[in-house]
Design an enzyme around this catalytic site. Structure first.
Site, PDB file in Angstrom:
ATOM      1  N   PHE A 137     -33.871  68.162 100.309  1.00  0.00           N
ATOM      2  CA  PHE A 137     -34.935  68.972  99.710  1.00  0.00           C
ATOM      3  C   PHE A 137     -36.286  68.285  99.757  1.00  0.00           C
ATOM      4  O   PHE A 137     -37.319  68.936  99.620  1.00  0.00           O
ATOM      5  CB  PHE A 137     -34.570  69.341  98.264  1.00  0.00           C
ATOM      6  CG  PHE A 137     -35.092  68.403  97.220  1.00  0.00           C
ATOM      7  CD1 PHE A 137     -34.417  67.238  96.898  1.00  0.00           C
ATOM      8  CD2 PHE A 137     -36.279  68.682  96.545  1.00  0.00           C
ATOM      9  CE1 PHE A 137     -34.907  66.372  95.926  1.00  0.00           C
ATOM     10  CE2 PHE A 137     -36.763  67.820  95.578  1.00  0.00           C
ATOM     11  CZ  PHE A 137     -36.087  66.654  95.273  1.00  0.00           C
ATOM     12  N   LYS A 138     -36.298  66.980  99.959  1.00  0.00           N
ATOM     13  CA  LYS A 138     -37.582  66.279  99.947  1.00  0.00           C
ATOM     14  C   LYS A 138     -38.495  66.730 101.087  1.00  0.00           C
ATOM     15  O   LYS A 138     -39.707  66.606 100.991  1.00  0.00           O
ATOM     16  CB  LYS A 138     -37.354  64.776  99.940  1.00  0.00           C
ATOM     17  CG  LYS A 138     -36.645  64.374  98.646  1.00  0.00           C
ATOM     18  CD  LYS A 138     -36.641  62.924  98.383  1.00  0.00           C
ATOM     19  CE  LYS A 138     -36.082  62.621  97.002  1.00  0.00           C
ATOM     20  NZ  LYS A 138     -34.633  62.951  96.892  1.00  0.00           N
TER      21      LYS A 138
END
Ligand SMILES: *Cc1c(COP(=O)(O)O)cnc(C)c1O
Length: 485
Positions: free
Chosen positions: A122-123
């Site tokens: 998700f980063k």
């Protein structure tokens, strides 16, 4: 939009612009930047935003917080960042052009896929935007930056993929030697761009983080070598993450009178901090369900009011390693809000934390207020993770990663009738194949782009946990030549 520090000193003088904060990392007083107040989203706006594509929704939200980048430039940045091509690793059957597609497990229980970007975690959602913002702002100012970061895995690869080959940017990324998965190591260390430097520190993630803090607190060094940050203390990352809470809300509801809850696998408190801010902006979020793994410092706080960061020796190495964190670097932002935005209280509490201690809010008025912020919490251990991965596979034929499993396990414990629960899916299972193999007895499918990655040559420098050595390395590589050539 004016910005202030959670420790109070910058609000007195001139307030920094968004672009300064983007490049600066920590505030000079050691606090974290936050907007002076959170913009409230009107019912009309919320209605207008419901059908927007991701990039346009991102633009609308970013505009509320950024007033030193012209709207047309910001639009081109968000349009370039949030494309179906960049976030192409969607589940079969999901629409990549949604950027964060929603998968329904059963009525009222959903996964929001945040891990379809270049590094499958998700980063990428925030980091890809940061890469473009950095390049834009640096080109405008004719400046360069040396990004110094610490990673327990996903941040480092997301940062490096976002910054590789970007003009004016060098990345020095510290990671704990030998503690990342083979996949994560290969992802980072196989990058050959000359502006990317990997440093493996003989220690834990927190040792890496402490070195980053020590270097950043050396004001002369920081100024001379133009040190910047992209770890989750960077305000722009938190800001970019607010967007998918709105997107997820719209995807899981029919109308804006409905509420949802989010379950968030948490380590540094960056992801859920964005959810907290979305809620403060008026997004109808009933609960923010915070899930930890065996490293339960945040779960302990939300259950008891005691914040007791652990030492390095008391930090577990787990099968959801991106949450193996003993001190949550973004937590100060939430506490700032909890204590009524009084920087004197934050300074007092963090004097204890920074000295290696803890703080206890039991018996203070803040404990009563905690409930108003919607947080609940729980923890998940290795056996829970395996059981959850198996359960989802058996019931739905979907493979989820270990961090998402932690969030789902804890989220299920806090489901409320009539309120949809959105579990944030923060990585793809292929990143943690060893545990998937243990749970299911088979290997997760690997996207084509990643085939044979572990066999590529790797570029990494191993070093003891010594700030001096890291500074020397940065100096040596800054003198080695101009960047962008
Ligand atoms: C970073 C990360 C987390 C934790 O997010 P925080 O913002 O640090 O709380 C959870 N899952 C994965 C896969 C991550 O990479």
């Amino acid at each position: 939009m004016r910005y202030l520090s959670t420790r109070g000193t910058v609000s007195q003088g001139s307030s920094p612009a968004f672009s300064d904060i983007l490049l600066g990392g920590l505030a000079p007083d050691g606090g974290l930047y936050l907007p002076e107040s959170y913009p409230r989203i009107s019912a009309v706006e919320l209605a207008d935003w419901r059908e927007l594509p991701y990039a346009t929704l991102a633009l609308r939200i970013l505009q509320k917080f950024i007033d030193d980048i012209p709207a047309c430039d910001l639009k081109s940045l968000t349009d370039r960042t949030y494309t179906a091509r960049t976030y192409r690793h969607a589940r079969p059957g999901c629409d990549a052009s949604d950027i964060t597609p929603l998968t329904t497990l059963e009525p009222g229980l959903h996964l929001l896929e945040l891990s379809n970007g270049p590094t499958l975690a998700f980063k990428d959602m925030a980091m890809q935007l940061l890469g473009n913002l950095f390049e834009y702002v640096l080109a405008k100012r004719k400046e360069t930056i040396n990004i110094l970061g610490a990673t327990s895995g996903d941040t480092g690869s997301a940062a490096e993929y976002a910054m590789r080959g970007k003009q004016g940017v060098r990345v020095f990324m510290l990671s704990p030697h030998g503690l990342m998965s083979a996949f994560q190591r290969a992802q980072m260390y196989s990058l050959q761009e000359p502006n990317i430097f990997n440093i493996a520190i003989e220690g834990m993630f927190d040792d890496c983080q402490d070195i980053v803090k020590a270097v950043s607190n050396d004001a002369d060094f920081k100024a001379q070598y133009k040190i910047g940050a992209v770890n989750s203390i960077n305000w722009a990352r938190v800001l970019a993450q607010i967007v998918y809470y709105f997107k997820g809300y719209f995807a899981a509801t029919q109308g804006n009178d409905e509420q949802v809850s989010f379950a968030v696998p948490s380590g540094n408190f960056g992801n859920i901090c964005a959810g907290h801010i979305a809620r403060m902006m008026g997004l109808p979020i009933a609960r923010l369900v915070l899930a930890t793994n065996e490293n339960d410092v945040l779960d302990e706080f939300f259950r008891t009011g005691v914040y007791r960061p652990r030492g390095t020796a008391d930090t577990w190495v787990t099968s959801s390693p991106s949450m193996d964190i003993s001190k949550a670097s973004n937590f100060e932002r939430f506490i700032f809000d909890l204590v009524g935005r009084d920087p004197a209280v934050v300074r007092e509490l963090w004097a204890k934390v920074d000295a290696g201690g803890s703080f206890d809010l039991r018996g203070t008025p803040y404990m009563a207020r905690l409930a108003d912020f919607g947080f609940v919490s729980g923890k998940s251990a290795h056996a829970d993770r395996l059981a959850t991965i198996r359960d989802v596979w058996q019931k739905h034929r979907l493979m989820i990663d270990t961090h998402t499993a932690d969030a789902l396990k804890v989220g299920r414990e806090h489901r409320a009738a009539g309120i949809p629960l959105i579990v944030l899916e923060t990585a793809q299972p292929v990143k943690f194949a060893e545990t998937i193999q243990e749970a299911l007895g088979c290997d997760p499918a690997r996207p084509k782009d990643f085939e044979g990655m572990e066999e590529l040559p790797q570029r990494v420098e191993v070093m003891p946990a010594d700030t001096r050595r890291v500074k020397d390395f940065i100096v040596a590589h800054c003198q080695a030549g101009q960047i962008g050539q």
